[in-house]
Every structure is written in structure tokens, then in C-alpha cells.
Design an enzyme around this catalytic site. Structure first.
Site, PDB file in Angstrom:
ATOM      1  N   ASP A   1      -3.491   7.757   4.293  1.00 22.15           N
ATOM      2  CA  ASP A   1      -2.824   6.414   4.603  1.00 22.15           C
ATOM      3  C   ASP A   1      -3.673   5.818   6.000  1.00 22.15           C
ATOM      4  O   ASP A   1      -4.202   6.592   6.596  1.00 22.15           O
ATOM      5  CB  ASP A   1      -1.574   6.351   4.879  1.00 22.15           C
ATOM      6  N   GLU A   2      -3.688   4.450   5.632  1.00 21.43           N
ATOM      7  CA  GLU A   2      -4.343   3.924   7.152  1.00 21.43           C
ATOM      8  C   GLU A   2      -5.868   4.460   7.301  1.00 21.43           C
ATOM      9  O   GLU A   2      -5.829   4.855   8.535  1.00 21.43           O
ATOM     10  CB  GLU A   2      -3.553   3.892   8.300  1.00 21.43           C
TER      11      GLU A   2
ATOM     12  N   LYS B   1       0.674  -1.128   0.045  1.00 27.33           N
ATOM     13  CA  LYS B   1       0.119  -0.067   0.003  1.00 27.33           C
ATOM     14  C   LYS B   1       0.791   1.228  -0.019  1.00 27.33           C
ATOM     15  O   LYS B   1       0.572   2.337  -0.661  1.00 27.33           O
ATOM     16  CB  LYS B   1      -1.025   0.037   1.269  1.00 27.33           C
ATOM     17  N   THR B   2       1.957   1.433   0.780  1.00 26.30           N
ATOM     18  CA  THR B   2       2.818   2.412   0.724  1.00 26.30           C
ATOM     19  C   THR B   2       3.360   2.798  -0.416  1.00 26.30           C
ATOM     20  O   THR B   2       3.523   3.892  -1.088  1.00 26.30           O
ATOM     21  CB  THR B   2       3.946   2.073   1.702  1.00 26.30           C
TER      22      THR B   2
ATOM     23  N   GLN C   1      -8.081  -4.710   9.172  1.00 28.93           N
ATOM     24  CA  GLN C   1      -6.976  -4.244  10.346  1.00 28.93           C
ATOM     25  C   GLN C   1      -7.167  -3.149  11.095  1.00 28.93           C
ATOM     26  O   GLN C   1      -6.407  -2.454  11.849  1.00 28.93           O
ATOM     27  CB  GLN C   1      -5.507  -4.094   9.687  1.00 28.93           C
TER      28      GLN C   1
ATOM     29  N   ARG D   1       1.554 -10.819  10.611  1.00 33.50           N
ATOM     30  CA  ARG D   1       2.949 -10.268  10.894  1.00 33.50           C
ATOM     31  C   ARG D   1       3.889 -11.481  10.522  1.00 33.50           C
ATOM     32  O   ARG D   1       5.264 -10.964  10.312  1.00 33.50           O
ATOM     33  CB  ARG D   1       3.087  -9.990  12.380  1.00 33.50           C
TER      34      ARG D   1
END
Length: 723
Positions: free
Chosen positions: A218-219, A34-35, A249, A593
């Protein structure tokens, strides 16, 4: 240029980056890049001439993320990024308020209270108002004030139907008045004040709407109600809002995050084409399949399925220990084996739901001589000696800052006792002035302190920032105070001196990196950075952390520990609307993770809060497909506190049975009670049984009561009624 930008992107990433000028929601799964999509989208807009850097506003949730994106952008584009606004909600709101401080009714040099300073200010106010701090704990009051502001509410807008809440609202109103009087703002005030400024001032609102044609966030799943309203104001009717997030998330409901903002955005901005980034570049297939199976049990998802071009990899290893000590011993032995196989310790993470679980793990690691660090220790700008130094600088900059004055008026000690400070506060209250104004007319020792601050201000007026810092540290007495420490405190004092010297380094670096290198700007930077953990270079060491702290990180090997009912999922989730869904999202974050190896462990009994607690395996284990699991211990059983057991087998639907379906033995305990049962007590009210212990005359239950917390009750005398 564009072909270079787009090379290496998969088809969904490319579609997101090259979208026309329209609002969009990009559903970006864990490890899906995503970044890269966000930064490439910005680079694409600029390189194709759609917009200049000045026309872009990019919002991140951490300063670290903003810096990482700017670094990537600089590598992608030859264009100067000057004029592009990128930062956190708090940082961007601070920037707007600095530019329009007069219209926002703030002093030009307003200071920002971090969480600790805010709590101190609330305690001081409650004392002045004679508010009972046992009935109204200051930290709860802090949460009430911040929570209200994050909902966009001022004190006069909070609904108060009872005397208890009305008193909290009174404190809220007085707190706001105190902050206004002293020229300070807390974190939630930054956003609320900026939102109010844009709401009521059409000229300023239209200026920013005209400037920022493209807003990227973002997020997005972590935004709260007020943050979303602020974004809507800036977007107006014509600007493009490009939001990237993952509803699976969303794990910060306790901070006010509203996962519903994602679906709200699709309605408010008429988003018809939601792009899903589902290809994962982090984990092996079995890990992703387990995560997909688990999260599919949640309701109201936007829906996606992670997949990878990698192979299935290893199955998930499951370990059932008799006790938490043996669970920790197993983990240590596995880590030692991994280390012998060449896996670095810093590529291994031990995750737990609650901080209280870390003690037994730490003890086992120390005994085994394994290096570790607990992720999320005290941040640089929150360390005691740094806050003392910054308080001198804040008071030099803004003498109305009562919090700063109280922190340092007698530090280092200069003979100003608690009674003198109380008298000073009484005089200030009587005359409706700040403490500084009262101090100017006080006794000799307090007057000498005022003179010290004035002399520091005068001597540093023309100095550059690093020299201001050095002068203040030397002449305030802070350096001498720590240099004079002896005995047991000497080593601690040496560390504090190193930190104070590092503060000068921080000021020097700040001057090199920022156009505005004023003291006000540096103090703002320090307050905004205080909320973030910037880990330095570490020796090879394990990572211990809560699952919440692990979000955004990844490791070769992950241990998810304490997978027991009441621990994970947490017992509070049974009483909260949507609580179990949130816990499942937290488990989903924990699973994703891991890149290569994942361990799931739990104990039949563990020591918690000084007592042995007998638990049952987490229902989340039943939601994982059996073919993905490798049981290191014999097949798991669910045990009651009385030792009765029944096999925990997957449901016919691939191991994803309902979390709340009762295991066989729950109705067969000798006492007739079961964990998870709702009960009524004549004195304590309604509650839920969270633990069972003993039998016959010795049988007792642990009940989490809605209003009075958790209590152990002897069944022979408790007289509980089943609900």
C-alpha cells in the site's frame, strides 16, 4: 463467492482485483477506493485457491491501515487469516529479526529505540566522544545516521570528502557499536539489519521467497530506496509484487520517500499493464477539476485524471485578507455559518503549510469559543510517564539497555545526582562495560537501584503481563510519585496517573489480541505504535493540521490557509531540485481532502517569527482555472512589499501559467530588487530574496542564504550583487 466479492467494483477496480499472477502497478488516485482494491485482491487470491493466507505478505505504512484491512478481510472471508503476514515495514522486519535473531547477530530480547530514545543515545555518545554539539547538533546527527541507513549505507560506506563529514561518520560508527553492545536497534536499523540478513543468508532468503508468492504494498509512492530493495529481495525472480500508489500524492521526500520507485518498479518487474483508478468517490467535480489542472503542471508524472459521477458542486471560494488576523477572522465567521447550517465541526479542517501559522488561527478560534484540536499531539506511548514505566520494563528485560537505565536511575528521585551518574558512565567506559555492570559495583544508592530492578524482575517472573505492569507501577514508586504531587502540578499529575492506569488496560487488551503476550512482544508493540497517532473519540471539534498530516483524511469542508509565495509553496522549494513539484503535490493533497466545499485564503501581510512579513499570492492560485473559482473579495492582486500591485490574471492556457513567471511589478520596485531574485553577499555567500520592506534609506531585504540561513539586510549597506 467471487461474484459477491466483485460486486460493486467499477471496471478498473475489477480489472486490478482479478489480474493474473503477475507483478502490477495500480495507480490509485485520491478517493478512488484503493484500500477496497487491496483487500479485495487478497480475498480474491485466497477464495479462488491461488494462494493460502500463509503465502501472502501485505505491507502498509501504518498499523492502523493494517488493522483496518484485516477487519475488512475477516468480513469478506470465512477463512482463518492465521499465517497471513500484514503490517508495516518496521513491524514485518521486526518479526523476521525476532525469528532469526541469532543469524542477525542480535540478542533474543533486543529492544527497539524510538526517536526520542535514539536522540538520547546519540547525545550520550557525543558527550563521551567530546563532540561539539553546537557544531554537530544531535538532531542533525540523528537525521544523518537514519538517512544513511535508509539509503542502505553503513558508516564505512558513506562517502566523506571533508573533515566535517568524516567526524559525523565516526559518530555513526561508534553509535552502531554502542547499539550492538547494548542489544538495541533503532527504527531504520530494523529495516537495514533485516535487508542485510536476507542479502547474505541464502537459506533464509529462499525460505521467504518460497513462502510469500504474493507481496502486496500500500502507499507505494512513499517507499524509500531501502524499502524498495527489501521488497525486491523478497520478490526474487518469481513472486508477484502488487503495488498500489499515487505518484501525485508523494509528499515525503524529506523522509527519504522516492517517488521514482514507481517508475523503477515498472522497469524492474516488467509491468506492461498499469491500471489507473481514476473514478473518485469523495469529492464534487469542481474540486477534482481544480486538482487535475494544478497537478498537470508537474513534470515526469505517470499521468491520470480524476473524475466523479457526482455533479460539479460549488466553486472554490477564494479570500484575500489584508492581514493574517483578518484571514483568521474570516475563517471563524465562515465556520460559524457552516455550523448554523448543520455542518459538524469535526467535518471541517483548517490546513496550513507550516506549524508556525497555527497560532493566529487558534487565537481566533478560542476568542470565538469554537472547539478545536491540533491533529498530531503527543502520542500515548511518547508521554513522559509512559516512557518512564516502559523504561523499568525494558531494563528488567535487558539490563544492557543503557538508555532505559539513565531514564529511571533517579526517577522517582532517589538521591543519585548528576555527578554520580557521570562517574558511573566513566567507569563503564574505562572498563568497556554497560552501565548496569558498572552500577552493580557502585555506591550504596546506585546498588539499591540495581536491587530494586532485580526484585521487580524476580517478583514478576511468573506473572501475566497486566499483573507485571501493575506490580512495576506500584513498586517502582511511579504511582506514589504522582500521587504525592500537590499545588499547581496536581492536575497534571492526575492526568499522568490516568495514563499509567491506561497502560495496564493496554497490556490487558494486548494479551487478548495477541498469541505472543510476552513482555518482549509488548515492548516491541509499544515502540512500533509510538510512531502513530491513534485519535480517540472526540467532542465535536475542528481539526487543525499541517497539509502533511492531512494525507489520508477527508472532510466536508476544507480551508487551505496562507496561500502566499514563500509560505505555500515554501521558500525552500526554490532551492531544491524537484522542490516545486513536491510542493505542488502537497497542494494537490490539500485540495483532494475536501468532499463538498473548499476555501483558499491568503493574506497581504502576516506576523511570522515576531516580524510583519509582506507577501504575494501563491503562484498555485494562477494554476487553477478561473471558471472554477469564486472570489469572495475583489479580484486578487499581487503586491510587492512596497504596495505596488498588478492584477493576477490567469494565463491564456486556462489559468495554469508558469509558477515562476515574474509578475509585472517585480521589476518595478523602487529599490530595483525583487522577491525570488538570486543574489551574492561578500560575507554570507549566495542566497535568494524572500521578502522586501521599506523604501529609500529605510529599504531592506530578507535573504535566505544557502549556508547561513535567513537574514534581514539594509540595502544602503548590504552591497548585494545580482546573480
Amino acid at each position: 463467492m467471487n461474484s459477491t466479492l466483485l460486486s460493486g467494483l467499477n471496471s478498473e477496480q475489477r480489472a486490478a482485483v482479478t489480474l493474473p499472477e503477475q507483478s502490477a502497478l495500480i495507480l490509485a488516485g485520491a478517493g478512488s477506493g484503493k484500500t477496497r482494491v487491496l483487500t479485495t485482491r487478497i480475498a480474491y487470491l485466497i477464495s479462488t485457491g491461488v494462494v493460502s493466507p500463509q503465502g501472502i505478505l501485505a505491507v502498509t505504512f501504518t498499523n492502523k491501515a493494517a488493522k483496518e484491512m484485516l477487519t475488512r478481510l475477516s468480513a469478506m472471508l470465512p477463512t482463518n487469516m492465521r499465517g497471513l503476514w500484514m503490517g508495516t515495514f518496521h513491524g514485518l522486519c521486526n518479526r523476521m529479526l525476532r525469528a532469526h535473531y541469532h543469524e542477525a547477530n542480535l540478542p533474543q530480547t533486543f529492544q527497539i529505540l524510538d526517536s526520542g530514545d535514539q536522540l538520547s543515545a546519540i547525545k550520550r555518545l557525543m558527550k563521551a566522544m567530546n563532540v561539539d554539539d553546537e557544531k554537530y547538533p544531535p538532531r542533525e546527527m540523528q537525521n544523518f545516521i537514519s538517512g544513511s541507513k535508509e539509503q542502505g549505507l553503513r558508516a564505512n560506506e558513506v562517502e566523506a570528502y571533508d573533515p566535517y563529514t568524516r567526524r559525523k561518520v565516526e559518530v555513526f560508527a561508534e553509535y552502531d557499536a554502542q547499539c550492538q553492545r547494548e542489544g538495541v536497534v533503532d527504527f531504520s536499523e530494523l529495516l537495514l539489519r533485516c535487508y542485510e540478513l536476507l542479502s547474505r543468508n541464502a537459506a533464509i532468503r529462499e525460505h521467504y521467497q518460497e513462502r510469500f508468492k504474493h507481496i502486496l504494498v500500500d502507499e507505494f509512492q512513499d517507499t524509500n530506496k531501502l524499502q524498495y530493495q527489501w521488497l525486491k529481495l523478497l520478490a526474487g525472480n518469481n513472486n508477484a509484487l502488487f503495488a498500489v500508489g499515487d505518484d501525485d500524492q508523494s509528499i515525503y521526500a524529506f523522509r527519504g520517500a522516492n517517488v521514482g520507485n514507481m517508475q523503477q518498479l515498472t522497469r524492474d518487474f516488467h509491468v506492461g499493464n498499469m491500471i489507473k483508478l481514476e473514478q473518485n468517490y469523495r469529492s464534487h467535480g469542481n474540486i477534482l477539476n481544480a486538482a487535475n489542472a494544478l497537478i498537470s503542471n508537474n513534470r515526469n508524472r505517470l499521468g491520470k485524471n480524476l473524475w466523479t459521477a457526482e455533479n460539479g458542486g460549488e466553486p472554490l471560494r477564494v479570500y484575500e485578507a489584508p492581514t493574517d488576523v483578518e484571514e483568521a477572522g474570516f475563517i471563524v465567521s465562515e465556520i460559524q455559518q457552516l455550523k448554523s447550517e448543520g455542518v459538524y465541526l469535526n467535518e471541517i479542517a483548517l490546513l496550513y503549510r507550516s506549524n508556525a501559522q497555527s497560532r493566529v488561527l487558534e487565537h481566533a478560534l478560542v476568542s470565538a469559543g469554537l472547539s478545536y484540536r491540533v491533529y498530531g499531539g503527543l502520542r500515548f506511548f511518547e508521554r513522559q510517564e509512559i516512557k518512564h514505566a516502559l523504561a523499568y520494563l525494558r531494563l528488567m528485560q535487558n539490563t544492557d539497555d543503557d538508555n532505559a537505565l539513565l531514564r529511571i536511575i533517579n526517577f522517582p528521585t532517589r538521591g543519585i545526582g548528576a555527578r554520580s551518574i557521570e562517574q558511573l558512565q566513566e567507569v563503564a567506559k574505562m572498563n568497556s562495560t554497560t552501565l548496569w555492570d558498572a552500577a552493580a559495583r557502585a555506591g550504596s544508592k546506585i546498588t539499591a537501584f540495581v536491587g530494586l530492578v532485580e526484585s521487580l524482575r524476580s517478583a514478576t517472573r511468573e506473572l501475566p503481563l497486566p499483573e507485571i505492569m501493575d506490580h512495576v507501577l506500584q513498586h517502582s514508586g511511579l504511582i506514589a510519585h504522582y500521587q504525592n504531587e500537590t499545588g499547581a502540578k496536581r492536575r497534571e499529575a492526575e492526568e499522568r496517573l490516568e495514563n499509567l492506569n491506561e497502560l495496564i488496560n493496554a497490556a490487558t487488551l494486548f494479551v487478548h489480541e495477541n498469541e505472543d503476550d510476552s513482555l518482549t512482544s509488548f515492548l516491541t508493540h509499544a515502540s512500533l505504535e509510538a510512531g502513530e497517532h491513534q485519535a480517540g473519540d472526540q467532542d465535536d471539534a475542528l481539526h487543525l493540521m499541517t497539509v502533511h498530516a492531512s494525507k489520508g483524511l477527508e472532510f466536508h469542508t476544507v480551508f487551505i490557509t496562507g496561500l502566499e509565495q514563500g509560505l505555500f509553496p515554501h521558500q525552500n522549494s526554490q532551492r531544491e531540485d524537484g522542490g516545486l513539484d513536491e510542493e505542488r503535490r502537497l497542494m494537490y493533497v490539500a485540495i483532494t481532502r475536501a468532499r463538498r466545499r473548499l476555501y483558499l485564503s491568503f493574506a497581504q501581510s502576516r506576523m511570522l517569527h515576531g516580524q510583519v512579513s509582506y507577501g504575494m499570492a501563491s503562484g498555485f492560485l494562477r494554476e487553477l482555472p478561473d471558471n472554477l473559482l469564486h472570489w469572495i473579495t475583489p479580484r486578487v492582486t499581487q503586491r510587492s512589499a512596497f504596495g505596488y500591485s498588478a492584477p493576477l490574471t490567469p494565463s491564456p492556457a486556462g489559468g495554469r501559467g508558469e509558477q515562476n513567471s515574474a509578475p509585472v511589478q517585480r521589476s518595478a520596485t523602487p529599490s530595483g530588487w525583487r522577491i525570488g531574485q538570486a543574489v551574492l553577499h561578500t560575507k554570507f555567500g549566495e542566497g535568494v530574496i524572500v521578502n522586501l520592506e521599506g523604501s529609500g534609506a529605510d529599504a531592506r531585504v530578507q535573504v535566505n542564504f544557502r549556508k547561513t540561513g535567513t537574514k534581514w539586510l539594509a540595502l544602503e549597506y548590504a552591497k548585494l550583487t545580482a546573480l
